[in-house]
Scaffold this active site. Structure first.
Site, PDB file in Angstrom:
ATOM      1  CD  GLU A 167       7.775  45.529  51.151  1.00  0.00           C
ATOM      2  OE1 GLU A 167       8.282  45.410  50.017  1.00  0.00           O
ATOM      3  OE2 GLU A 167       6.847  46.319  51.408  1.00  0.00           O
ATOM      4  CD  GLU A 210      14.098  51.151  52.878  1.00  0.00           C
ATOM      5  OE1 GLU A 210      15.325  51.348  52.935  1.00  0.00           O
ATOM      6  OE2 GLU A 210      13.576  50.283  52.158  1.00  0.00           O
ATOM      7  CG  ASP A 214      22.067  46.258  46.962  1.00  0.00           C
ATOM      8  OD1 ASP A 214      22.530  45.661  45.955  1.00  0.00           O
ATOM      9  OD2 ASP A 214      22.446  47.380  47.319  1.00  0.00           O
ATOM     10  CG  ASP A 270      15.692  42.654  39.136  1.00  0.00           C
ATOM     11  OD1 ASP A 270      16.420  42.465  40.125  1.00  0.00           O
ATOM     12  OD2 ASP A 270      15.622  43.765  38.557  1.00  0.00           O
ATOM     13  CB  THR A 317       6.905  48.616  42.090  1.00  0.00           C
ATOM     14  OG1 THR A 317       7.992  47.706  41.864  1.00  0.00           O
ATOM     15  CG2 THR A 317       6.109  48.156  43.310  1.00  0.00           C
ATOM     16  CG  PHE A 330      12.925  48.197  41.595  1.00  0.00           C
ATOM     17  CD1 PHE A 330      14.085  48.948  41.698  1.00  0.00           C
ATOM     18  CD2 PHE A 330      13.027  46.816  41.691  1.00  0.00           C
ATOM     19  CE1 PHE A 330      15.326  48.341  41.880  1.00  0.00           C
ATOM     20  CE2 PHE A 330      14.263  46.202  41.862  1.00  0.00           C
ATOM     21  CZ  PHE A 330      15.406  46.968  41.963  1.00  0.00           C
TER      22      PHE A 330
END
Length: 241
Positions: A70, A95, A145, A181, A217, A219
């Protein structure tokens, strides 16, 4: 002696955010990092990966199993849930947000997810060199992002050139799963990936069905509550010629 190859000519995949961490987060790095966080040789920056560094999945996880990666795992909610419910797979979270890495380790430890590892590194370098070629069965990029200001869109991860590094890391028939999104970014993702010669669509119609392996989630829920539509895309890595 030639200088080590670096990727800093290109925008990094995520902005590294720093700040004060809680006592629990500090403890995660002190106590849990040896079991979860990979020690990666660096090149020119703290989140870089030396081009000669290679992950040995079999040695690291102690077995041969499908590897799911991921990119931009954030707080780790999706990947910890996946790792704890799919013990027959191995997982790698990429990350640069240190508080997110700490939270991921804390939750993984609570869930006893021993098939999860984390790497604090810039994603393109992980895909381009650190992962052995063809080692990943799936690569996930969920809600990266969108850099929604027009002057910043060049910083987006999914843009021309991303397909080549993702294809290198994926096994033949491996799957790339994307979700966002942000409509403009979704359209860009689809345009970019449709043009990649090493990938083919693994969905019909305009968008893929929501990936049922992605836990809902906070988010994602926040985006829905704001009226934004979640769009998924799924691509399959073609067999190497």
């Amino acid at each position: 002696m030639p200088e080590p190859r670096t990727f800093r000519e290109e925008p990094v995949s995520f902005v590294r955010r720093s700040g004060r961490m809680s006592e629990a987060q500090d403890r995660a790095f002190e106590e849990l990092a040896p079991g979860y966080l990979l020690d990666v040789p660096r090149a020119d920056a703290s989140t870089s990966v030396h081009p000669d560094a290679r992950l040995d999945p079999t040695a690291e996880y102690g077995r041969a199993a499908p590897l799911i990666v991921e990119i931009g795992s954030g707080q780790g909610h999706a990947i910890v849930h996946a790792a704890s419910t799919r013990p027959d797979h191995d997982f790698l979270a990429v990350e640069v947000f240190r508080a997110g890495l700490a939270r991921t380790m804390l939750d993984a430890d609570k869930a006893d997810a021993r098939n999860l590892r984390l790497v604090e590194a810039n994603a393109p370098e992980v895909l381009a060199t650190y992962l052995p070629e063809g080692s990943a069965s799936e690569v996930w990029v969920f809600f990266s992002d969108p850099w929604h200001k027009k002057r910043h869109t060049k910083r987006r991860l999914i843009r021309e050139g991303f397909g080549a590094v993702a294809a290198r890391a994926l096994a033949d028939g491996g799957v790339l799963r994307l979700a966002t999104d942000w409509e403009d970014y979704a359209l860009q993702m689809r345009e970019v990936m449709d043009a990649e010669p090493e990938f083919e669509r693994a969905f019909e119609g305009e968008w893929a069905e929501r990936f049922d392996g992605r836990i809902m989630t906070a988010f994602e829920r926040k985006g829905i509550d704001k009226g934004r539509e979640i769009r998924d895309l799924t691509y399959r890595r073609k067999t190497r010629g």
